[in-house]
Write an enzyme that holds these catalytic residues in place. Sequence first.
Site, mmCIF file in Angstrom:
data_model
loop_
_atom_site.group_PDB
_atom_site.id
_atom_site.type_symbol
_atom_site.label_atom_id
_atom_site.label_comp_id
_atom_site.label_asym_id
_atom_site.label_seq_id
_atom_site.Cartn_x
_atom_site.Cartn_y
_atom_site.Cartn_z
ATOM 1 C CB ALA A 156 -0.931 -0.004 1.213
ATOM 2 C CE1 TYR A 157 5.184 5.566 3.126
ATOM 3 C CE2 TYR A 157 6.894 4.390 1.913
ATOM 4 C CZ TYR A 157 6.464 5.512 2.615
ATOM 5 O OH TYR A 157 7.325 6.575 2.778
ATOM 6 C CB SER A 158 5.381 0.208 -2.532
ATOM 7 O OG SER A 158 6.263 -0.233 -1.519
ATOM 8 C CB SER A 160 0.321 5.437 -1.468
ATOM 9 O OG SER A 160 1.457 5.405 -0.606
#
Length: 250
Positions: A156-158, A160
């Site tokens: 999710a972080y990557s 985003s």
Amino acid sequence: MNQIDLKNRHAVVTGGAQGIGLAIASRLLASGAAVSLWDRDAETLRAAASQLEEKGSVSVAVVDVSDPQSVMAAAEATAAEHGSIDILVANAGIAGPNHKVWEYPIDDWKQVIDINLSGVFYCCRAIVPYMLRQNYGRIVNVASIAGKEGNPNASAYSASKAGVIALTKSLGKETAEKNIAVNCITPAAAKTRIFDQITKEHVDYMLSKIPRGRFLQIDEVGAMVAWLVSEENSFTTGAVFDLSGGRATY
């Protein structure tokens, strides 16, 4: 410290109450800018403003960047108070939990995307019109080296942060003829409170990927951003600036 000239410029820094955002705000103040800190944590905002006020003009606004109405209201109030918004540093973000893609909780996925990617979109959408009217602006969106490489157990972080890179490139092209520079930075990990959200195994993984053998220092981020938001950065737009300690390969 090199002296960047930001006198008579007004900057908005999201997630500005702590960590990288606070370091950026401090450097912009040292360069002569007035700074508005946007953050969702009112108590931390007050503490940050108290810490920075001796350096220059600081104002605060409690803003949830994942809420477009909150962002729009803050932009209107900030522009009315200061007369202009010359600089936007869209820094607010969260790490989210560490899971495999097929095990990633859907609600956590949505929260990371809402804050890290949609939040940048909402801030740019609200503030760019003020820059268009004055035919001047400087925007720096804070992405991550994870947006280039895709960290395992941090999908999710990557994802985003990859979206922030693409958004930056699109907006940079759209505003290129209006003396508005839109760039992003892709830092490697820095020791901030965001580390509290991730596992020790993931922290160790991130450190192992940095050839310099240490984490990024937040003052190093402030130094790069100060130049990117200056009038001296008069040509580069839609670009990605690495702060990866040698990790980035493209």
